[in-house]
Design a protein around this motif. Sequence first.
Motif, PDB file in Angstrom:
ATOM      1  N   LEU A 191       0.831  -1.205   0.000  1.00 26.87           N
ATOM      2  CA  LEU A 191       0.000   0.000   0.000  1.00 26.87           C
ATOM      3  C   LEU A 191       0.863   1.251   0.000  1.00 26.87           C
ATOM      4  N   LYS A 192       1.962   1.218   0.748  1.00 28.43           N
ATOM      5  CA  LYS A 192       2.828   2.394   0.851  1.00 28.43           C
ATOM      6  C   LYS A 192       3.606   2.635  -0.443  1.00 28.43           C
ATOM      7  N   GLU A 193       4.113   1.574  -1.051  1.00 24.89           N
ATOM      8  CA  GLU A 193       5.013   1.733  -2.190  1.00 24.89           C
ATOM      9  C   GLU A 193       4.302   1.871  -3.530  1.00 24.89           C
ATOM     10  N   VAL A 194       3.177   1.179  -3.716  1.00 29.80           N
ATOM     11  CA  VAL A 194       2.508   1.216  -5.032  1.00 29.80           C
ATOM     12  C   VAL A 194       1.036   1.616  -4.940  1.00 29.80           C
ATOM     13  N   GLY A 195       0.521   1.821  -3.735  1.00 30.27           N
ATOM     14  CA  GLY A 195      -0.870   2.214  -3.590  1.00 30.27           C
ATOM     15  C   GLY A 195      -1.823   1.034  -3.711  1.00 30.27           C
ATOM     16  N   ASP A 196      -3.109   1.317  -3.646  1.00 31.61           N
ATOM     17  CA  ASP A 196      -4.136   0.276  -3.715  1.00 31.61           C
ATOM     18  C   ASP A 196      -4.388  -0.081  -5.174  1.00 31.61           C
ATOM     19  N   LYS A 197      -3.873  -1.243  -5.577  1.00 28.18           N
ATOM     20  CA  LYS A 197      -4.022  -1.699  -6.960  1.00 28.18           C
ATOM     21  C   LYS A 197      -5.066  -2.800  -7.091  1.00 28.18           C
ATOM     22  N   GLY A 198      -5.857  -2.991  -6.037  1.00 24.33           N
ATOM     23  CA  GLY A 198      -6.885  -4.031  -6.092  1.00 24.33           C
ATOM     24  C   GLY A 198      -6.390  -5.354  -5.562  1.00 24.33           C
ATOM     25  N   SER A 199      -6.282  -6.345  -6.405  1.00 27.28           N
ATOM     26  CA  SER A 199      -5.925  -7.698  -5.978  1.00 27.28           C
ATOM     27  C   SER A 199      -4.450  -7.783  -5.579  1.00 27.28           C
ATOM     28  N   PHE A 200      -4.126  -8.852  -4.849  1.00 28.69           N
ATOM     29  CA  PHE A 200      -2.725  -9.062  -4.449  1.00 28.69           C
ATOM     30  C   PHE A 200      -1.838  -9.218  -5.676  1.00 28.69           C
ATOM     31  N   GLY A 201      -2.332  -9.912  -6.701  1.00 31.06           N
ATOM     32  CA  GLY A 201      -1.553 -10.108  -7.912  1.00 31.06           C
ATOM     33  C   GLY A 201      -1.210  -8.785  -8.592  1.00 31.06           C
ATOM     34  N   ASN A 202      -2.169  -7.873  -8.626  1.00 34.69           N
ATOM     35  CA  ASN A 202      -1.925  -6.558  -9.234  1.00 34.69           C
ATOM     36  C   ASN A 202      -0.872  -5.784  -8.441  1.00 34.69           C
ATOM     37  N   LYS A 203      -0.960  -5.863  -7.107  1.00 32.16           N
ATOM     38  CA  LYS A 203       0.030  -5.172  -6.267  1.00 32.16           C
ATOM     39  C   LYS A 203       1.414  -5.770  -6.453  1.00 32.16           C
ATOM     40  N   LEU A 204       1.455  -7.088  -6.597  1.00 31.78           N
ATOM     41  CA  LEU A 204       2.736  -7.768  -6.793  1.00 31.78           C
ATOM     42  C   LEU A 204       3.374  -7.336  -8.112  1.00 31.78           C
ATOM     43  N   ASP A 205       2.553  -7.264  -9.163  1.00 34.24           N
ATOM     44  CA  ASP A 205       3.053  -6.809 -10.466  1.00 34.24           C
ATOM     45  C   ASP A 205       3.579  -5.387 -10.375  1.00 34.24           C
ATOM     46  N   ALA A 206       2.871  -4.543  -9.625  1.00 34.25           N
ATOM     47  CA  ALA A 206       3.281  -3.148  -9.483  1.00 34.25           C
ATOM     48  C   ALA A 206       4.608  -3.036  -8.740  1.00 34.25           C
TER      49      ALA A 206
END
Length: 219
Positions: free
Chosen positions: A133-148
Amino acid sequence: MLMDTSKKQTERIHCNICGHKTKHEIIKEHTQRGSQPYDEYCDLSWTTVYEMFECCGCEEITVRSRYYFSEWNPGDVEIHFYPPRIARRLPQWKDELPEEMVSLLEEVYTALQANSWRLAMMGTRTLIDMVMLKEVGDKGSFGNKLDALEKAGFLSKKNGEALFAAFDMGSAVSHRGYTPKAKDVQHVMDIIENLLQSTILQKVVDKIKKATPARSRKK
């Protein structure tokens, strides 16, 4: 009953200061015994042996208690150390993290020292969420955050797979009643520390780049 200390006795136990098993000298020992009637034919009895150790290297003092109960199987013993033995040290760079992450990381390590593996894994799952959340923000799913995170340079593809495995273990503990093994918990902690340190190193790299003089062009 105090032991005879004229003959030095030693034993190898974990030292919190040295960080591994070292030779310890037993400098004091005390035994307490108790009993009470169980029925007209037998009594229940128990024994607690207290031993004070001093590390032969750093001279740290440790107290161990060994509790024996007459109704247990032969050889069964309950052992406690005071202070508790540290299974894993907090990383020295933790204070460079945001305050809320430091606080949660300390709670995770407290759970580790108490052998509370499930609590520790629940905490690591929350830490992963906080970093994302701190580094890439709320991107939805865990997979999306991981990609970000991967695109932002915080993770390689391989490290991303490892982080997914760590997150999935925390989810299994929280939602599927899974009890992890001690060695697997240590592996997850390696992954989490790698993630946290990568966020710090990224900022350190930026500072180094700004502080390093530019290369002068040859005329």
